[in-house]
Design an enzyme around this catalytic site. Structure first.
Site, mmCIF file in Angstrom:
data_model
loop_
_atom_site.group_PDB
_atom_site.id
_atom_site.type_symbol
_atom_site.label_atom_id
_atom_site.label_comp_id
_atom_site.label_asym_id
_atom_site.label_seq_id
_atom_site.Cartn_x
_atom_site.Cartn_y
_atom_site.Cartn_z
ATOM 1 N N VAL A 1 0.834 -1.198 0.000
ATOM 2 C CA VAL A 1 0.000 0.000 0.000
ATOM 3 C C VAL A 1 0.872 1.252 0.000
ATOM 4 C CG1 VAL A 1 -1.652 1.317 1.365
ATOM 5 C CG2 VAL A 1 -1.902 -1.150 1.126
ATOM 6 N N ILE B 1 2.407 1.916 -3.605
ATOM 7 C CA ILE B 1 1.525 2.322 -4.707
ATOM 8 C C ILE B 1 0.916 3.679 -4.385
ATOM 9 C CG2 ILE B 1 -0.508 1.716 -6.040
ATOM 10 C CD1 ILE B 1 0.022 -1.204 -5.114
ATOM 11 N N GLU C 1 -1.667 5.365 -4.733
ATOM 12 C CA GLU C 1 -3.025 5.262 -5.298
ATOM 13 C C GLU C 1 -3.756 6.593 -5.249
ATOM 14 O OE1 GLU C 1 -2.783 5.351 -1.517
ATOM 15 O OE2 GLU C 1 -2.083 3.527 -2.473
ATOM 16 N N ASP D 1 -4.031 37.981 -32.802
ATOM 17 C CA ASP D 1 -4.702 38.978 -33.632
ATOM 18 C C ASP D 1 -4.405 40.350 -33.055
ATOM 19 O OD1 ASP D 1 -5.821 36.966 -35.026
ATOM 20 O OD2 ASP D 1 -7.898 37.483 -34.569
ATOM 21 N N ASP E 1 -10.879 34.566 -34.551
ATOM 22 C CA ASP E 1 -12.287 34.811 -34.250
ATOM 23 C C ASP E 1 -13.222 34.379 -35.372
ATOM 24 O OD1 ASP E 1 -11.434 36.800 -35.961
ATOM 25 O OD2 ASP E 1 -11.643 38.407 -34.509
ATOM 26 N N ASP F 1 -10.692 31.128 -39.495
ATOM 27 C CA ASP F 1 -9.563 30.935 -38.580
ATOM 28 C C ASP F 1 -9.533 29.529 -38.001
ATOM 29 O OD1 ASP F 1 -8.668 33.499 -38.908
ATOM 30 O OD2 ASP F 1 -9.716 34.290 -37.159
ATOM 31 N N GLU G 1 9.208 5.238 3.394
ATOM 32 C CA GLU G 1 8.521 4.169 4.126
ATOM 33 C C GLU G 1 9.063 2.793 3.745
ATOM 34 O OE1 GLU G 1 4.543 5.036 2.915
ATOM 35 O OE2 GLU G 1 4.721 7.045 3.774
ATOM 36 N N ASN H 1 0.289 6.535 5.203
ATOM 37 C CA ASN H 1 0.015 6.574 3.785
ATOM 38 C C ASN H 1 -1.320 7.114 3.412
ATOM 39 O OD1 ASN H 1 0.937 5.385 1.159
ATOM 40 N ND2 ASN H 1 2.276 4.610 2.758
#
Ligand SMILES: Nc1ncnc2c1ncn2[C@@H]1O[C@H](COP(=O)(O)OP(=O)(O)OP(=O)(O)O)[C@@H](O)[C@H]1O
Ligand SMILES: [Ca+2]
Length: 932
Positions: free
Chosen positions: A288, A291, A293, A335, A657, A661, A726, A751
């Site tokens: 755990v 990962i 998660e 522009d 615009d 375009d 860890e 975790n």
């Protein structure tokens, strides 16, 4: 209009349709009536796909490989009689699920809000007034106006169609535009006309590709033709960003790594004589730990919150992946009109027959005077000037409106002030104001002169617009206005000092010279011409009419730059982003504006559309590096410019615009559409929509884009370094044959509970000061590059080593009290991470940033500390978390051990960043980057 009978609207005459729907062809519905119908009929929307209900978002939190393993662990604990463990694991799974649920629901909500912001608008006439409203509020009977580039907002029976062309592929699959008209179709009662042939109807969801028109809404929402087939259409998938995809891959690799590590740790533990069940739980919690998660969810939240910050700065992201691309932009093509400038045009000079008149006045108010050589003159007494004013006024679709506002001062005395506004194209608005000034403030008078019978609308390729007018005497004439050289090219004569004179080379030259003189003052210059049409019949092809014109004169209008633009361009400059102006305007005008906004700094080159036409793609690519202004370009040129820059390795942002375009916007890496003036077509093609049409907003979005990416890197760094720490604590302890330094439940807690909040807070961290002093990031860059991978591993290693050291020292002192040593290790690990989180805010060192700047982070860290203290000292929790009270000596050891990873690294960071800073200063100020 309770229920709409299925009607063949195309068989009815326009007037009958209007009557059947109880509407009015000029005034439209009243606002009250429209609201009433809306309440009855419902919104003009296609039924949406069902959204995921909240409970299923919650349930989804637990459909996860890791959670499955934890459940198995719970069951095993339960059957072995370890009830406390079982309960604790369940509680932690729940807390983690709730955190994940909150994050996801929050992200979902802000992305939904975004969708609503980007929804289409419609130009509607109600109670005689024209306004833009969300298309979803249209009701049957509403009058809608159409222009090129509009997405048709409901099913309409056309009331007028001026060379109106509609592309109906959304409905019929036919991609060739269909010409529309207002003629009623005669059919036998029983037969139906195929959709594609219903030329007097325009259908929701199809696109106006040319011309103008208007129509009355006959069906909305699910009763429209597209609504009937809506369930057949597959709606677009929500795209994941490249980063999210890469993180997913990384997650898979980490699962494998985690499993391998777990096996090794279990094996080593059992080898050293630990109980199999204990080692199984330890292994599960290690898996755990390895990962990350929570990472995908936090990435989504960081993106969603970043997108919200952009909205607050007026940038609406339409496609989530572009948030990442924004941070990589190395060229912004903008522009000129309306984006770099204010689009508030005022005619200040007019010219004819070699005389220049100054026009005074303020704003759009139709009060002002004409001066010639300092003396006031009356335009009515000057034939050529009158003719010019007539063209300016008649060949014009803008309107001048006035609102009166009464205010009272402190003494209660009333005062009425008038606000003049322009509805329509600002260039035309300026000409309306000019005409009104000449007509003595009377905006209506000239309307009696003749009747418009045809319009050849403006387009940015021809750069002109014409109308055919039937005079009171029945004679038809063509009135044209447009870009000065384009007008000259189509003229054979000129009105010169009151005489109709052949346009000689000298006179032509004189006009062009005057054009440049005016353009040099940053004025947009328009020319005016006319001709009398002999033997003209209404409806005759008008395309061939714009030639053999009689040129009259010029008008020059100022359009001041936006104030925010100059600093924004400077910022781009610092950030290694090249700014390019692309304009349909005259070269000299463009250059003058470019100078005013600090775009050209002596080295920028100007390239004109026709020069571009003579270049090969290779030549253009070579040139593109140097060009800062493209003038007199058509939308088709934009596409070539984008490609040229991309071929040089640039990540290109391009604004637009108009309808034409769209291809350039699609091709560019970041397509940007104008929120106010942009057409639906461009908005749909765009990644980003500017709510205020403002160039500075693009730069703000780039800045946010960089910041979001940086923040993602920050919490990835934090979470992964924590995980490495860890794992290493456990891994080394097992290899060295030590007792377990952390019990499984503690690993789970760190975790799933203490890490989450600080990581979230990093996701909304403030930008580091020099975010916009760095060159754009390479688009292909790995998330771990620029030292991030090394930082994760080295800090993780230090955290793991110091935790183990604290554990070992405590255990050595009192070998019989394992729980005490484990508690010290647990708290050291937590504190090391909570100190390290501040290091993650800077790519230099913890000393480079104010610790208290990110309030969320401070609160997150404090609450994590409170939680861990609770877990350690509360009698009720001690048996669950296998903890015991700590004394002051323990705390001293813990804080020193926990501080070392960050402060050792911090000192290193200060030393090296000192070096980096100086070497950076030697870089040339302006640099655009190419990925090598
Ligand atoms: N409504 C109009 N009628 C006639 N001519 C016009 C009109 N608007 C613009 N022009 C002419 O066409 C030229 C190009 O206009 P165009 O709309 O392509 O540029 P723009 O979009 O306004 O500028 P930019 O590209 O900087 O945004 C202008 O310089 C002007 O001379
Ligand atoms: Ca434009």
């Amino acid at each position: 209009m309770d229920t709409q009978p299925i009607r063949k609207w195309y068989t009815l005459a326009a007037a009958d349709v209007t009557e059947a729907l109880h509407s009015d062809a000029a005034q439209g519905l009243t606002q009250q009536e429209a609201e009433r119908r809306l309440a009855k009929q419902g919104a003009n929307q296609l039924a949406e796909q069902k959204r995921k209900p909240l409970y299923s978002v919650f349930v989804d939190q637990f459909k996860d490989f890791m959670v499955l393993i934890l459940f198995i662990a719970t069951l095993i604990s339960y059957f072995l009689g370890e009830y406390l463990d079982a309960i604790a694991i369940i509680a932690i799974i729940l807390i983690n699920g709730i955190l994940g649920f909150i994050q996801e629901a929050k992200a979902e909500r802000s992305l939904q809000a975004l969708k609503e912001l980007a929804s289409p608008m419609a130009r509607v006439i109600r109670g005689g007034h024209i306004s833009m409203i969300p298309a979803s509020r249209l009701v049957p009977g509403d009058l809608v106006q159409l222009e090129a580039g509009d997405r048709i907002p409901a099913d309409l029976r056309l009331l007028s169609a001026n060379r109106l062309e509609v592309e109906e592929s959304a409905l019929t699959g036919e991609s060739v535009p269909v010409g529309k008209n207002v003629k009623r179709l005669e059919t036998a009662q029983a037969s139906t006309v195929p959709l594609g042939d219903q030329k007097n109807l325009a259908f929701m969801g199809t696109m106006v590709t040319g011309g103008t028109g208007s129509g009355i809404v006959v069906a909305t929402g699910m009763s429209t033709e597209i609504g009937k087939i809506a369930h057949l259409m597959n709606t677009a998938e929500e795209a994941e960003t490249p980063l999210q995809l890469r993180l997913e891959q990384m997650g898979k690799i980490l699962v494998v790594v985690a499993l391998l590590l777990t096996i090794v740790v279990i094996a080593a533990g059992v080898w050293h004589g630990h109980e199999l069940f204990t080692m199984f739980l330890a292994g599960v919690s290690l898996a755990v730990a390895a990962i990350p998660e929570g990472l995908p969810a936090i990435v989504t939240v960081a993106l969603a919150l970043g997108v919200q910050r952009m909205i607050r700065r007026n940038a609406i992201v339409r496609k989530l992946p572009s948030v990442e691309t924004l941070g990589c932009a190395s060229v912004i093509c903008s522009d000129k009109t309306g984006t770099l400038t204010q689009n508030k045009m005022t005619v200040t000079q007019v010219w004819h027959s070699d005389s220049t008149y100054e026009v005074s006045g303020s704003g759009y108010a139709p009060e002002g005077a004409f001066h010639y050589l300092g003396k006031m003159v009356s335009p009515a007494r000057d034939g050529a000037l009158s003719q010019m004013i007539r063209i300016a006024d008649r060949c014009n679709n803008a309107r001048l409106t006035c609102e009166e506002q009464s205010t009272r001062n402190l003494l209660g005395m009333g005062k009425t002030s008038r606000f003049w506004q322009v509805v329509g194209d600002p260039t035309e608005g300026a000409l309306k104001v000019l005409a009104a000034k000449a007509l003595g403030g009377n905006t209506e008078r000239s309307n009696q002169q003749g009747q418009r019978v045809e319009e050849l609308p403006f387009d940015s390729d021809r750069k002109m617009m014409s109308i055919v007018e039937k005079g009171t005497d029945g004679v038809y004439s063509l009135l044209t206005k447009g870009a000065a050289e384009a007008m000259l090219a189509r003229s054979t004569h000129i009105l010169w000092k009151g005489e109709l004179t052949p346009l000689s080379a000298t006179l032509r030259h004189q006009v062009l010279e005057q054009t440049e003189r005016m353009a040099g003052k940053a004025l947009r210059v328009l020319g005016f011409a006319y001709k009398t049409l002999q033997g003209y019949r209404p409806g005759q092809p008008i395309g061939s009419l714009e030639n053999n014109l009689v040129f009259v004169g010029l008008a020059g209008m100022i359009d001041p730059p936006r104030e925010e633009v100059r600093p924004a361009i400077n910022l781009c400059h610092q950030a290694g982003i090249k700014t390019v102006m692309i304009t349909g305007d005259h070269k000299v005008t463009a250059e003058a504006i470019a100078r005013q906004i600090g775009l050209t700094r002596g080295y920028g080159e100007v390239l004109e559309g026709r020069e571009l036409d003579n270049m090969s793609d290779e030549q253009l690519a070579e040139y593109a590096e140097r060009v800062t202004v493209y003038a007199r370009v058509s939308p088709e040129h934009k596409l070539r410019i984008v490609r040229a820059l991309q071929s040089q390795g640039h990540v290109v942002a391009m604004t637009g615009d108009g309808v034409n375009d769209a291809p350039a916007i699609k091709t560019s890496d970041i397509g940007i559409a104008m929120g106010i003036t942009g057409t639906d077509v461009t908005k749909e093609a765009a990644d980003l929509v500017l709510r205020d049409d403002n160039f500075a907003t693009i730069v703000a979005a780039v800045e946010e884009g960089r910041n979001i990416y940086d923040n993602i890197r920050k919490f990835i760094r934090y979470l992964l370094a924590s995980n490495v720490g860890e794992i290493l604590v456990m891994f080394f302890a097992m290899l060295l044959g030590l007792p377990l330094p952390l019990v499984p439940i503690q690993i789970l807690w760190v975790n799933l509970v203490t890490d989450g909040l600080p990581a979230m807070a990093l996701g909304v961290d403030q930008a580091e000061k020099d975010t916009m002093y760095q060159k754009p990031r390479n688009k292909a860059e790995n998330i771990f590059s620029r030292g991030l991978g090394w930082k994760i591993v080295s800090r993780g290693f230090l955290i793991g080593a110091m935790t183990l050291l604290a554990f070992w020292l405590t255990l050595k002192e009192n070998p019989n009290d394992l729980v005490h040593a484990q508690t010290v290790a647990f708290v050291t690990l937590v504190m090391a991470q909570l100190i390290h989180v501040f290091d993650c805010r800077s790519q230099y060192s913890v000393f480079h940033r104010n610790v208290f700047e990110n309030k969320y982070l401070v609160w997150a860290v404090l609450s994590s500390i409170v939680l861990v203290i609770g877990v350690v000292y509360m009698d009720a929790l001690q048996p669950i978390f296998k903890t015991t009270d700590l004394n002051l000596r323990d705390w001293a050891l813990i804080l020193v051990a926990a501080g070392v990873p960050t402060f050792v690294a911090g000192i290193g960071g200060v030393l090296t960043s000192g070096r980096q800073r100086t070497s950076k200063e030697k870089r040339p100020a302006m640099r655009t980057v190419r990925p090598d």
